[in-house]
Enzyme design. Structure first.
Site, PDB file in Angstrom:
ATOM      1  N   GLY A  84      27.783  58.693  31.966  1.00 34.19           N
ATOM      2  CA  GLY A  84      26.907  58.126  30.950  1.00 34.19           C
ATOM      3  C   GLY A  84      25.847  57.195  31.468  1.00 34.19           C
ATOM      4  CG  MET A 112      19.136  58.501  32.322  1.00 32.07           C
ATOM      5  SD  MET A 112      17.749  58.827  33.418  1.00 32.07           S
ATOM      6  CE  MET A 112      17.565  60.578  33.215  1.00 32.07           C
ATOM      7  CE1 TYR A 170      61.588  42.140  52.463  1.00 29.30           C
ATOM      8  CE2 TYR A 170      62.523  42.296  54.664  1.00 29.30           C
ATOM      9  CZ  TYR A 170      62.261  41.557  53.513  1.00 29.30           C
ATOM     10  OH  TYR A 170      62.669  40.264  53.432  1.00 29.30           O
ATOM     11  CB  SER A 201      61.016  36.761  53.284  1.00 26.79           C
ATOM     12  OG  SER A 201      60.395  37.372  52.182  1.00 26.79           O
ATOM     13  NE  ARG A 211      23.103  67.857  34.613  1.00 29.71           N
ATOM     14  CZ  ARG A 211      22.725  69.082  34.286  1.00 29.71           C
ATOM     15  NH1 ARG A 211      21.810  69.696  35.010  1.00 29.71           N
ATOM     16  NH2 ARG A 211      23.253  69.704  33.254  1.00 29.71           N
ATOM     17  CG  HIS A 237      31.552  57.769  26.510  1.00 29.51           C
ATOM     18  ND1 HIS A 237      32.079  56.626  25.953  1.00 29.51           N
ATOM     19  CD2 HIS A 237      30.978  57.403  27.678  1.00 29.51           C
ATOM     20  CE1 HIS A 237      31.808  55.615  26.742  1.00 29.51           C
ATOM     21  NE2 HIS A 237      31.136  56.044  27.796  1.00 29.51           N
ATOM     22  NE  ARG A 285      31.868  65.752  36.588  1.00 30.78           N
ATOM     23  CZ  ARG A 285      31.034  65.159  35.775  1.00 30.78           C
ATOM     24  NH1 ARG A 285      30.087  64.392  36.241  1.00 30.78           N
ATOM     25  NH2 ARG A 285      31.126  65.294  34.467  1.00 30.78           N
ATOM     26  CB  CYS A 294      59.385  38.402  48.746  1.00 26.89           C
ATOM     27  SG  CYS A 294      59.394  36.659  49.190  1.00 26.89           S
ATOM     28  CE  LYS A 304      25.891  64.399  37.419  1.00 26.54           C
ATOM     29  NZ  LYS A 304      25.027  63.473  36.707  1.00 26.54           N
TER      30      LYS A 304
HETATM   31  C1  PEP Z   1      55.907  33.207  47.242  1.00 27.02           C
HETATM   32  O1  PEP Z   1      55.601  32.029  47.319  1.00 27.02           O
HETATM   33  O2  PEP Z   1      55.195  34.119  47.658  1.00 27.02           O
HETATM   34  C2  PEP Z   1      57.175  33.600  46.620  1.00 27.02           C
HETATM   35  C3  PEP Z   1      57.550  34.851  46.629  1.00 27.02           C
HETATM   36  O3  PEP Z   1      57.888  32.650  45.995  1.00 27.02           O
HETATM   37  P1  PEP Z   1      57.539  32.033  44.576  1.00 27.02           P
HETATM   38  O4  PEP Z   1      56.478  32.878  43.964  1.00 27.02           O
HETATM   39  O5  PEP Z   1      58.796  32.042  43.818  1.00 27.02           O
HETATM   40  O6  PEP Z   1      57.079  30.681  44.958  1.00 27.02           O
END
Ligand code: PEP
Ligand code: MG
Length: 883
Positions: free
Chosen positions: A101, A103, A856, A768, A92, A452, A336, A836, A22
């Site tokens: 909120g 104060m 990826y 992966s 303030r 609020h 703001r 993954c 502020k």
């Molecule tokens: C992992 O272990 O990160 C994975 C993707 O395989 P899962 O969760 O199936 O063990």
């Protein structure tokens, strides 16, 4: 001696850490020539100095405050405490991050028995002067002297009753004088001292209160929820007062430069004629929409719209503005960056780019990837007839169903038992925060879009309806009434925060459609990002969804999920219980066409994008009945029907279950170890993949199967399993006459795999990273148990900054990912790498993976849009850093 106090024109917009959000804003606004009432800011460093001095204002801070006050008095040509021409100020709090909120603002500081007389004369409005004085006493007593407002409200109500009034405006100056006498008695009773008459004493008490508010309970909870560090401290803003309650040519309001709910580019807000700021926020009187200001005060409205435009151009952001009109003159009290819904954030970012206010990269950085998730929330199905019980203001979108509760503690308690609740209150205060956090949605009968409840719910992405005045709430009886209908505690209602509708019972909901702006933003994200985004999907349906959300492939198809189908599980059990190879083979033969048809569906849905299919991973006992339950059944049968065939079968089953039982199944016979022990299982799966692929190729479709071997810890495991897959591929190729291009890779999810990644890469076409298992094995935390047993406590006590199963532990597990990539690429420079685990859909982890050079990330279908945006932001931020 440091500088602890800044007059507004001495500060700058980028001094947020020192002046708070502020304070920095007020400085910036003053410097760009906006009509801001003059004042000064005491810095966050002064707050820290206050705590270092054992909660006492250091004398240097006191001195500088007095000096600044003198300057303010000169500038305003008024003096604090001057009975003829008193300066009144507001006080303030304001830290670097907005903490709604924390104060309440103190207004009219400087009022006392003498200045009130002066104000009455100056304004020619004694009623207003005494009303302001009593408001000041009430607010100051509550915020600074910590006397519950209840006592003052009660006295006021008694006075109204005695005099036969139904509302406050009916009280005369003389009435207010009486009330003030009563108020002072309340103060005396609770503090054993008279209400402070010296304005300087008032001022320093108020500064103390602001500093103390930094460590009150609601501030601490808010900081914990929003991950705001405790050491930042709060600044104090002291500003000359302007008056919105000086008659019908005065007023006060709050406005957004764009609609914070939908993002539409129209002025949005509300105001009250002849009122002070807190009247708007408190939601006690229902304010008027900003559009009517155009009719009521055309000149002011014109100046206001111009100011809004100027503010947006200057800040290049949607602004949330507090304003006051004093006798026809506009003052901007505060501006703001406005809080907004996910939907609004996207629309505003995209439209501001189209209006030339910001560029694409800025637009992309404007939207928090987590907000995209909110838009993927469900909403009520309009095609189904429903009876609307009541309608309020659509304060925060999304739909929710839950049991009605009327109290934040109850909400928290029921939610902790796994119940879904909707918190219904006349209005909410910061003390209700724990109830709001744990509820599915919030409904209030009073207050506007800036109350609020509305502000907090929008911030959390929770559905919320405000100002639903049709609801007559009886907190004591734990019920609300709408006309004749009574809804009791615990009854189920459904609400739609986008329409403001409340419906009795549960209502069917549908998946959201994505707006044009949403798609536009994601298209820009795709242009900007360098990392691919795939989805974790196990069925053709999930694959279709993933494709719709923009996944560029499947990064993980967990084939065990296909085994869980109720029709398949008996066959899977047959396979597991088989006494010999031939029996097992027979069961596998039955499973093969089922898996094959799934793969066909998935390949088809992905239209030629790569699909990584992981061969069976979990321990086999997961497919068998629970050991304890089976034991009970066997024991019962032994007593009741000892000769039965059923008993024989169950005993057989129990024997096998016992054989497969392991102390640490997560570290046991799972992953590629299954394939090593029962190669026929992996062989069947590989065949199903290649049959499916061959069939599509035959139809002229593109397929890119990537076969993935899980839980490899030694290169020899991969070597053996790789050969098995190659043999299966050759076999099917011969049989079908179709050539399918494929790759074989592995998951990296065991520390040893990371450490020997250079060896493993010899046998792998891709890596992966399975960061779920890698987190489990790196920390040595069982992923099935840790969260329930100790992880929560670890996070609460800040032993760990985050749950490492949700947010990648960059210093530990992250280092392994870096090492794995480095070693793998030392063997194969172009080795394809991805992730993954769950972290593939978490924004900070996505940024890390980008920096680590992964090709990826793969995450659950609904998180694909999030990951696309997070990957784009990573590209923008990282490149910027490099430059
Ligand atoms: C992992 O272990 O990160 C994975 C993707 O395989 P899962 O969760 O199936 O063990
Ligand atoms: Mg795993």
């Amino acid at each position: 001696m440091g500088k602890f106090v800044y007059l507004f024109h001495e500060g700058q917009g980028d001094m947020k850490e020192l002046l708070g959000g502020k304070g920095a804003n007020l400085a910036e606004m003053t410097n760009i020539g906006l009509p801001v009432p003059y004042g000064f800011t005491i810095t966050t460093e002064a707050c820290n100095a206050y705590y270092e001095s054992g909660k006492a204002i250091p004398s240097v801070v006191e001195q500088q405050t007095i000096e600044a006050l003198n300057r303010l008095e000169e500038k305003m040509e008024k003096k604090l405490g001057d009975p003829e021409n008193p300066l009144l100020v507001s006080v303030r709090s304001g830290s670097v991050f907005s903490m709604p909120g924390m104060m309440d603002t103190i207004l009219n500081l400087g009022m006392n028995d003498e200045t009130v007389v002066g104000m009455a004369k100056l304004t020619n409005n004694p009623r207003f002067a005494y009303d302001s004085y009593r408001r000041f006493i009430q607010m100051f007593s509550n915020v600074v002297l910590e006397i519950d407002t209840y006592y003052f409200e009660q006295l006021l109500e008694e006075t109204r009753e005695q005099k036969g009034y139904s509302s406050d405006p009916e009280l005369t100056a003389e009435d207010w004088k009486e009330v003030i006498v009563g108020y002072k008695e309340i103060v005396k009773k609770h503090t054993k001292k008279a209400f402070p008459q010296d304005p300087k004493e008032q001022l320093f008490l108020a500064i103390n209160a602001v500093f103390n508010s930094w460590n009150n309970q609601r501030a601490i909870i808010y900081r914990r929820l929003n991950k705001i560090p405790d050491h930042l401290g709060t600044a104090v803003n002291i500003q000359s007062m302007v008056f919105g309650n000086m008659g019908n040519d005065s007023g006060t309001g709050v406005a957004f430069t764009r609609n914070p709910s939908t993002g539409e580019s129209v002025l949005y807000g509300e105001y009250l004629i002849n009122a002070q700021g807190e009247d708007v926020v408190a939601g006690i009187r229902t304010p008027q929409p900003i559009a009517t200001l155009q009719e009521e005060m055309p000149e002011v409205y014109k100046q206001f719209t111009e100011t809004c435009h100027q503010l947006e151009q200057h800040y290049q952001e949607m602004q949330d503005i507090e304003f006051t009109v004093e006798r026809g003159k506009l003052f901007i009290l505060q501006t703001r960056n406005g809080k907004r819904t996910a939907q609004a954030a996207i629309r505003i970012a995209v439209e501001m780019e189209q209006e030339g206010i910001i560029d694409k990269k800025t637009a992309l950085l404007r939207v928090d990837p987590d907000q995209l998730n909110q838009l993927l929330h469900r909403r009520i199905d309009d095609s189904i007839a429903k009876e609307i019980l009541a309608k309020g203001l659509p304060a925060s979108p999304g739909a929710a169903t839950g049991q009605v509760v009327f109290d934040a503690d109850e909400a928290e308690q029921l939610a902790s038992q796994g119940q879904k609740v909707i918190l219904v209150r006349p209005e909410t205060t910061p003390d209700d925060i724990h109830g709001i956090v744990t509820s599915q949605a919030i409904v209030t009968s009073r207050g506007g879009m800036t109350s609020h409840a509305a502000v907090v719910a929008r911030g959390m992405g929770k559905a919320c309806i405000c100002g639903c005045e049709a609801l007559k709430i009886d907190l004591k009886a734990k019920q609300f009434m709408v006309g004749e209908t009574v809804v009791n505690y615990g009854e189920i209602i459904t609400i739609d925060g986008s329409t403001g509708e409340i419906i009795l019972g549960e209502v069917p909901m549908i998946d959201p459609e994505l707006s044009d702006e949403f798609l536009q933003l994601l298209t820009w994200a795709d242009e900007e990002r360098q990392m691919n985004v795939r989805a974790n999907a196990d069925t053709p349906e999930d694959a279709k969804k993933s494709f719709e959300f923009g996944a560029e492939g499947i990064g993980l198809c967990r084939t065990e999920h296909m085994f869980m189908d109720s029709k398949r599980i008996p066959i899977v059990q047959e396979m597991i219980l088989a006494e010999n190879f031939n029996e097992r083979k027979a069961a596998l033969e039955q499973l093969l066409p089922m898996q094959q048809s799934d793969f066909e569906g998935i390949f088809e849905a992905m239209q030629g994008y790569p699909v990584t299919v992981r061969l069976l991973d979990p321990p086999l006992h997961e497919f068998l009945p629970n050991k304890e339950e089976l034991l009970v059944e066997v024991t019962k049968l032994q007593i009741l029907d000892p000769q039965s065939k059923e008993l024989k079968e169950k005993e057989q089953l129990l024997k096998k279950v016992r054989q497969l039982d392991e102390h640490n199944p997560m570290l046991g016979l799972r992953g590629c170890r299954l394939g090593m022990m029962y190669p026929e299982i992996y062989e069947m799966q590989a065949k199903a993949i290649f049959y499916a692929a061959a069939k599509l190729v035959e139809k002229g479709m593109a397929v890119q199967p990537e076969i993935m071997i899980p839980l490899v810890g030694h290169v020899n495991e991969l070597k053996e399993m790789r050969q098995l897959v190659i043999d299966a591929a050759n076999h099917i190729q011969e049989e079908t006459g179709q050539t399918v291009a494929y790759t074989i890779g592995t998951m990296i999810e065991i520390p040893r795999a990371v450490l020997t990644a250079d060896e493993i890469a010899v046998e792998a076409d891709f890596f992966s990273f399975g960061t779920n298992d890698l987190t489990q094995t790196t920390f040595g935390y069982s992923r099935d148990d840790a969260e329930g047993k100790f992880l929560q406590a670890y996070i609460e006590n800040k032993v760990l900054p985050e749950n490492p199963f949700a947010v990648l532990d960059q210093n530990g597990v992250g280092k392994l990912v870096e090492t794995g990539v480095k070693l793998g690429r030392a063997t194969k420079a172009k080795l394809k790498t991805g992730v993954c685990g769950e972290h593939g859909g978490e924004k900070s982890s996505v940024e890390f993976f980008y920096k680590t050079g992964l090709d990826y990330v793969s995450c659950s279908p609904y998180r694909v849009p999030l990951a696309r945006l997070a990957a784009a932001q990573a590209s923008i931020r990282f490149n910027k850093e490099e430059m």
